[in-house]
Design a protein around this motif. Structure first.
Motif, short mmCIF file in Angstrom:
data_model
loop_
_atom_site.label_atom_id
_atom_site.label_comp_id
_atom_site.label_asym_id
_atom_site.label_seq_id
_atom_site.Cartn_x
_atom_site.Cartn_y
_atom_site.Cartn_z
N ILE A 1 0.86 -1.18 0.00
CA ILE A 1 0.00 0.00 0.00
C ILE A 1 0.89 1.23 0.00
N GLU A 2 0.56 2.18 -0.85
CA GLU A 2 1.29 3.46 -0.91
C GLU A 2 0.40 4.59 -0.43
N THR A 3 0.97 5.54 0.30
CA THR A 3 0.22 6.73 0.70
C THR A 3 1.09 7.97 0.65
N TRP B 1 0.75 20.43 15.56
CA TRP B 1 0.90 19.16 14.85
C TRP B 1 -0.09 18.14 15.39
N ASP B 2 -0.76 17.42 14.48
CA ASP B 2 -1.75 16.43 14.90
C ASP B 2 -1.52 15.14 14.12
N ALA B 3 -1.26 14.06 14.83
CA ALA B 3 -1.10 12.74 14.20
C ALA B 3 -2.02 11.75 14.90
N THR B 4 -3.24 12.20 15.21
CA THR B 4 -4.22 11.35 15.89
C THR B 4 -5.45 11.17 15.01
N GLY B 5 -6.32 10.22 15.39
CA GLY B 5 -7.58 10.03 14.68
C GLY B 5 -7.36 9.78 13.20
N GLY B 6 -8.00 10.57 12.36
CA GLY B 6 -7.85 10.42 10.92
C GLY B 6 -6.49 10.79 10.40
N ASN B 7 -5.64 11.40 11.23
CA ASN B 7 -4.27 11.75 10.85
C ASN B 7 -3.24 10.77 11.42
N ASP B 8 -3.69 9.66 11.95
CA ASP B 8 -2.78 8.73 12.62
C ASP B 8 -2.08 7.85 11.58
N LEU B 9 -1.06 8.42 10.98
CA LEU B 9 -0.29 7.70 9.96
C LEU B 9 0.30 6.42 10.52
N GLY B 10 0.78 6.45 11.75
CA GLY B 10 1.36 5.26 12.35
C GLY B 10 0.36 4.12 12.45
N ALA B 11 -0.86 4.44 12.90
CA ALA B 11 -1.89 3.41 13.00
C ALA B 11 -2.24 2.85 11.63
N PHE B 12 -2.26 3.73 10.62
CA PHE B 12 -2.55 3.28 9.26
C PHE B 12 -1.48 2.30 8.78
N LEU B 13 -0.22 2.67 8.95
CA LEU B 13 0.87 1.78 8.52
C LEU B 13 0.85 0.46 9.29
N ASP B 14 0.45 0.51 10.54
CA ASP B 14 0.36 -0.72 11.33
C ASP B 14 -0.75 -1.63 10.81
N VAL C 1 -1.67 -1.75 7.67
CA VAL C 1 -1.10 -2.34 6.44
C VAL C 1 -0.23 -3.54 6.80
N ALA C 2 0.60 -3.37 7.83
CA ALA C 2 1.46 -4.48 8.27
C ALA C 2 0.63 -5.65 8.77
N ALA C 3 -0.45 -5.36 9.49
CA ALA C 3 -1.29 -6.44 10.03
C ALA C 3 -1.93 -7.25 8.92
N GLU C 4 -2.09 -6.66 7.75
CA GLU C 4 -2.65 -7.38 6.60
C GLU C 4 -1.56 -8.13 5.84
N GLY C 5 -0.32 -8.07 6.34
CA GLY C 5 0.78 -8.76 5.70
C GLY C 5 1.32 -8.06 4.47
N MET C 6 1.16 -6.73 4.41
CA MET C 6 1.55 -5.97 3.23
C MET C 6 2.66 -4.98 3.56
N HIS C 7 3.46 -4.65 2.56
CA HIS C 7 4.47 -3.62 2.69
C HIS C 7 3.82 -2.24 2.49
N ASN D 1 7.31 -2.53 8.04
CA ASN D 1 6.88 -2.90 6.69
C ASN D 1 7.12 -1.83 5.64
N VAL D 2 7.70 -0.68 5.99
CA VAL D 2 7.96 0.38 5.01
C VAL D 2 9.20 0.01 4.20
#
Length: 610
Positions: free
Chosen positions: A50-52, A66-79, A81-87, A149-150
């Motif tokens: 997955i690319e973003t 700076w806000d990286a929570t909720g809909g801006n939580d890039l870390g949670a999104f990448l996690d 992706v990893a949980a689905e077994g994807m890079h 997974n990055v």
């Protein structure tokens, strides 16, 4: 721990040749409650990555906040992706284009005096360095060689179409490596000799962006990069829409044929987009290649997964092609089911322009405006403590001068006394649309899209221009241009002065509408209603009978609607809805012909090109 490297002819995953089969999925265009669903469906199409992009202005709309929570939580999104077994591939810009307002750059950034965008200018470099360090604090520990997974990080974005400042690109690389990014770094450009030359640096892996003539484009890419894997890092499988245009689609068979050519040549691919999503709120950008064209709220893009995440013909066509070059899962997504269809009567709560004047006195909610039964303010949607207080200016300031990040500003001034019945009003430029009144009576509008800068108005004592910002240009050298009334405002050739200016926050108006007493008002009005659901569900709000404005469900800002189309429905993500009572609020700028919120069973994105 794993490894990912650039080999002589292939990407190397743990030392073995590897083909990237990736899809673009922007976390900031998808409700976080649906991230996992969209990622899973991308895997079921046969993708392994997955690319973003990362949208700077989504994370830092106000400087220093700076806000990286909720809909801006890039870390949670990448996690996820990893949980689905994807890079994962991360493209932090800082410029992203993406039909996203201001190309992802914050409005406060582009308004800084003397700033030099996308080049080695000290103010810009200092700000982007802070931004990139914050992004890489999230990305660095999630790299493949750190157990994450990055696998790739991109430097800038299609820079060869904009500039050729090699010192700037080198500084981006320096900041990136200093922040702990160790995976391979890439660039992307349309595969023309000039763009590939200007947008690259030695040591960066070149990739291409295109949607047709794959063999020809790959050959050009190979001429400029004799070794290493070939990759189309933006395979354009659809296109975006703009207000007043048509809904763009591309035939699944044509796109599948181009994909076949890519994969047969041994290339890696990133679909732009695998799932487009939605420009919720005020996030849609605009194009301007001789004419200003604001982007629609829907970013369906004609992608393999539509705006609601359902598989399209393109999903199955691509899955079939991929299956000839890689294993695809046996599991497939469920077919789309019709959304609930029902009507909700709306009641008007008055001209919200008047409400701005009342609330500007400092009242949280004007006296006597008790929240009526059935219209409780939803959680997370607070009634504002106050609206902006009108201020006086000798000349009309821009939105940027005001530091205003919402969509509306009201400009008012007194008209000189005159016996003439008709006058000519002229504005240097309206960015992007102005609704004009004399003594409280609507007399017309000016549209940037239509190139309108003047109109006849009747005599009177008070002039009002409600200016709507419809999306900041996201491409080329118009990045960061100011919004509002630009240049002098003239009446019969004489400049008008002494302006009262009121910034208006659309979300504040919607919150006020939940608490205001019913008035039965039509025309420019706020309207509200309630409805019940048996279960949380995706919905499609039909805006066909309304003029132009903004819509909210349970306080969630769905985005803009406009009678010019092509888009006729706004997508409501299921996580926004709830069992039992829900609220809908409409902030109408022109006239809602029918005071009904009609929810329909399927999206209507407008007529397509013949």
């Amino acid at each position: 721990m794993g490894s990912f490297e650039i080999g002589e002819a292939d990407f190397l995953l743990d030392g073995r040749p590897h083909r990237i089969l990736s899809g673009a999925l922007h976390y900031f265009r998808v409700h976080p409650g649906q991230w996992a669903d969209r990622i899973r469906k991308a895997r079921l199409m046969g993708l392994n990555t997955i690319e973003t992009y990362v949208a700077w202005n989504a994370h830092e709309p106000v400087r220093g906040e700076w806000d990286a929570t909720g809909g801006n939580d890039l870390g949670a999104f990448l996690d996820l992706v990893a949980a689905e077994g994807m890079h994962a591939i991360v493209r932090p810009g800082p410029y992203i284009c993406a039909e996203w307002t201001n190309g992802g750059l914050p409005a406060w950034l582009t308004a800084l005096p003397g700033i030099g965008l996308r080049r080695s200018e000290p103010v810009y470099l200092a700000e982007l360095t802070t931004y990139l360090r914050r992004v890489y604090e999230i990305v660095a520990p999630r790299q493949i060689d750190h157990g994450g997974n990055v696998v790739l990080v991109q430097i800038e974005n299609e820079y060869g179409a904009y500039g050729s400042d090699k010192e700037y690109l080198a500084e981006l690389v320096r900041v990136t490596r200093a922040a702990g990014i160790t995976v391979p770094l890439t660039t992307i450009d349309q595969p023309t000799p000039q763009m590939l030359r200007d947008g690259s640096l030695p040591g960066l892996h070149l990739t291409g962006s295109f949607g047709s003539r794959a063999d020809e484009r790959l050959a050009t890419l190979r001429e400029h990069q004799p070794t290493g894997p070939l990759m189309c890092a933006e395979f354009w499988d659809g296109w975006f829409d703009w207000w007043g245009g048509v809904h763009h689609t591309t035939p699944a068979a044509d796109s599948a044929r181009e994909l076949e050519a890519l994969l047969a040549a041994g290339a890696s691919v990133n679909f732009y987009m695998v799932h487009g999503g939605t420009n919720f709120g005020l996030t849609s950008g605009a194009n301007h290649k001789g004419r200003y064209l604001p982007i629609t709220t829907s970013y369906d893009y004609g992608a393999p997964l539509d705006e609601a995440g359902n598989p399209t013909d393109k999903f199955w066509a691509f899955r079939d092609v991929i299956s000839r070059y890689a294993d695809v899962p046996d599991e497939v997504p469920d077919a789309a089911a019709p959304a609930p269809a029902f009507d909700v009567p709306l009641e008007g709560v008055g001209d919200w322009i008047d409400a701005v004047g009342v609330a500007a006195s400092g009242c949280a909610v004007p006296s006597g405006f008790a929240v009526p039964s059935g219209f409780a303010v939803p959680s997370g949607f607070a009634v504002p403590p106050s609206f902006a207080v009108p201020s006086g200016f000798a000349v009309p300031p821009s939105f940027d001068d005001l530091g205003h990040v919402s969509a509306l500003v009201r400009y008012e001034t007194s008209l000189p006394s005159s016996e003439a019945r008709r006058h000519r009003l002229q504005v240097g430029e309206v960015r992007d649309r102005a609704w004009i009144e004399v003594d409280g009576v609507a007399v017309g509008a000016l549209s940037r899209t239509h190139g309108e800068r003047s109109l006849p108005i009747p005599g009177g004592s008070r002039l009002s221009l409600l200016v709507e910002e419809r999306g900041r240009v996201n491409y080329d050298h118009r990045l960061g241009e100011p919004k509002g009334l630009i240049g002098p405002v003239l009446l019969d050739g004489v400049e008008l002065a002494d302006w009262t200016v009121t910034p208006i926050d659309v979300e504040h108006v919607a919150a006020w509408a939940l608490a205001a007493p019913a008035s039965g008002a039509v025309g420019r009005a706020a309207l509200r209603g309630t409805f019940a659901l048996d279960a949380a569900s995706d919905l499609f709000l039909d805006t066909s009978d309304w003029g132009s404005g903004f819509a909210f469900v349970n306080g969630f800002f769905l985005g803009r609607y406009d009678r010019t189309g092509p888009q006729r429905t706004l997508y409501v993500p299921a996580p926004v809805t709830r069992v039992a009572e829900n609220s809908v609020v409409v902030v109408e700028l022109a006239d809602a012909a029918t005071p009904v919120a009609r929810f329909v069973s399927a999206p209507a994105l407008g007529p397509t090109e013949e």
